[in-house]
Design an enzyme around this catalytic site. Structure first.
Site, PDB file in Angstrom:
ATOM      1  N   CYS A 330       0.731  -1.228   0.301  1.00 35.85           N
ATOM      2  CA  CYS A 330      -0.286  -0.165  -0.434  1.00 35.85           C
ATOM      3  C   CYS A 330       0.986   1.186   0.109  1.00 35.85           C
ATOM      4  O   CYS A 330       1.756   1.283  -1.172  1.00 35.85           O
ATOM      5  CB  CYS A 330      -1.032  -0.750   1.674  1.00 35.85           C
ATOM      6  SG  CYS A 330      -2.705   1.306   0.925  1.00 35.85           S
ATOM      7  N   HIS A 449      -3.340  -5.562   1.250  1.00 34.88           N
ATOM      8  CA  HIS A 449      -3.155  -6.049   2.678  1.00 34.88           C
ATOM      9  C   HIS A 449      -3.731  -7.051   3.011  1.00 34.88           C
ATOM     10  O   HIS A 449      -5.486  -7.918   1.870  1.00 34.88           O
ATOM     11  CB  HIS A 449      -4.410  -5.127   3.425  1.00 34.88           C
ATOM     12  CG  HIS A 449      -3.973  -3.310   3.396  1.00 34.88           C
ATOM     13  ND1 HIS A 449      -2.357  -3.798   4.503  1.00 34.88           N
ATOM     14  CD2 HIS A 449      -4.179  -2.792   2.944  1.00 34.88           C
ATOM     15  CE1 HIS A 449      -2.785  -1.351   4.083  1.00 34.88           C
ATOM     16  NE2 HIS A 449      -3.855  -1.406   3.015  1.00 34.88           N
TER      17      HIS A 449
END
Length: 513
Positions: A330, A449
């Site tokens: 991310c 994630h």
């Protein structure tokens, strides 16, 4: 209508989240349909539900303890700090906007209808709701507009148990002082006190417990020992960040960014035999790492500047040049690119150079990407060839879009769909898919994630690290993470049942309206 009970604390990090989870587990074991609830949570660790809505991970953990799917109803308001004086405000799982602390303080009472709507929906489905407070109910500067402690208890007429942390010292002053600062109506809501994180012989504590009951007029509902559990932590006070582990065969270093988010992504790595996972803030701590992870962050550009100033960026480049694996997730993935641009003032406005290890450019957008994903890793060669075709699952939660620039070599990391399907072996050709992340030699990045939570990928990356060091694959041994979590929740429940007066708890619940 569901019964309710509320856990409040004398301060932050007294263990409210775990006690709520433990109480939820006990009630579930006793045959009740039980759900957690926290009207307002402030945390950088968040989760995306199956509906694509964002909520705090503490309530996800508590939902797991209840044996139910996490729902944004359990956490209708989530605050994600962006600066020391401001946060992104998320209501019912969707971004409302960024607010300074004072602006939100004036605004928050208007969110009571959202809070109550979520709570009433839970009431329709469950027998008991265990509510968690935040911080302390005795924050006298905040009490007039409280929506998360006594304000919440009053809205649903919930009895309260007040928790103090003896490990920090001064627990009797914590509990009595907090009660003294409450109004009479609020004091009446407190039905009992709990001393948490106790170490030692309880008999030594008994004279103090008798005095606490006499001075406060409240029953002591339990003395909970200091528990060594492996359950997802909520915030940056986590003991996971304290590195005192002996070195393993494979050493993994995670950069502890100032605004690190979703560090629970890496908990599963701790369960791999022969692996050491460390959180580091100094460049010197990277020299022996076999893999360096750049985690998610709520402030990508600011945290990249922090790494630049303290020498971590230069150290990462040096280790990458030596062939060490660099893995960005991310915000960490965005940092690894060549450039970051913020045309809409999402973070810091303007643009800045990235670390330059991946040929990508990130542009921050006004809309947040929130989705659960599944897919497969692309065909790999070189150092990551063992990962080829492995199925992955997780979720995306970010404000930027990353695209390949004109220069540099490499390829996308995976092909993913926008939702997790029932058939985990379904091929990508049957779905519309998009490319995710990028790989260039020993550097890779992804927006997904939770990627390490799937056993096949977890073993694949560890086997890759073992092979890079000339070690045999059969030294890698993983655990059944789902079964391991269940064991941890049961261990928590066993301690709560043994050390909390459950007859008193059920009496409180029976007396609740």
């Amino acid at each position: 209508m569901a019964k309710a009970i509320m856990i409040q604390g004398t301060m932050s990090n007294v263990g409210k989240s775990l006690l709520v989870a433990g109480l939820c587990r006990v009630l579930k074991q006793d045959g009740y349909r039980v759900a957690p609830f926290k009207s307002q949570n402030m945390a950088l660790n968040s989760f995306i539900t199956e509906e694509g809505l964002e909520m705090g991970r503490a309530q996800v953990m508590q939902a797991e303890a209840c044996g139910i799917k996490p729902s944004v109803l359990m956490n209708p308001i989530l605050l994600k700090p962006t600066t020391d004086v401001g946060s992104q405000v998320i209501v019912n799982g969707e971004v409302l906007g960024n607010m300074k602390a004072m602006d939100y303080f004036k605004y928050k009472k208007s969110l009571i209808p959202d809070i109550m709507k979520a709570y009433h929906k839970l009431e329709e489905e469950y027998d008991i709701i265990v509510i968690e407070g935040a911080g302390s109910p005795a924050e006298i500067n905040l009490k007039s507009d409280d929506i998360v402690n006594m304000g919440m208890a009053k809205l649903v007429d919930a009895p309260v148990l007040l928790v103090g942390d003896i490990d920090r010292g001064g627990v009797f002053a914590q509990l009595v002082g907090t009660l003294m600062l409450l109004e009479e109506e609020e004091k009446a809501r407190v039905k009992g006190t709990i001393i948490n994180k106790f170490r030692g012989d309880k008999t030594i504590l008994e004279p103090g417990l008798a005095m606490l009951k006499e001075i406060s007029g409240k029953e002591v509902a339990g003395v909970i020992p200091y528990l060594y559990l492996d359950i997802d932590d909520e915030d940056s006070l986590s003991e996971r960040f304290i590195s005192n582990k002996a070195a393993g065969l494979v050493d993994i270093a995670v950069i502890k960014l100032p605004r690190i988010s979703n560090f629970t992504d890496f908990n599963s790595l701790e369960h791999m035999e022969g692996v050491t996972l460390r959180y580091v803030t100094n460049a010197a701590d990277l020299k022996d790492a076999d893999m360096i992870i750049l985690p998610g962050t709520k402030s990508t550009m600011s945290d990249l500047n922090w790494m630049r100033q303290n020498g971590l960026e230069a150290a990462i480049k040096k280790q990458a040049a030596k062939g060490k694996i660099i893995f960005g997730i991310c915000g960490g993935y965005q940092m690894l690119g060549e450039k970051l641009s913020d045309p809409y003032d999402v973070e810091a406005s303007g643009s800045m150079e990235g670390i330059g290890l991946l040929p990508i450019e990130t542009v921050f957008d006004k809309e947040k990407v929130r989705t659960r994903v599944s897919g497969n890793i692309a065909d790999m060669d070189g150092i990551f060839r063992l990962l080829s075709g492995i199925r992955i699952e997780g979720y995306e939660i970010h404000m930027g879009v990353s695209n390949k620039t004109g220069g540099g070599s490499g390829n996308y990391f995976s092909l993913i769909t926008d939702s997790v399907t029932e058939k985990t072996d379904q091929t990508l050709e049957e779905n519309n898919y998009k490319s995710d992340g990028f790989v260039s030699e020993n550097v890779l990045g992804t927006y997904v994630h939770g990627i390490f939570d799937r056993e096949e990928f977890l073993e694949g990356i560890i086997k890759t690290l073992f092979k890079c060091k000339g070690l045999e694959y059969n030294q890698v041994k993983s655990v059944d993470l789902k079964a391991y979590k269940e064991m941890q929740y049961d261990k928590l429940a066993d301690s709560v049942r043994k050390n909390m007066d459950m007859d008193f708890i059920y009496k409180i619940l029976e007396e609740a309206k």
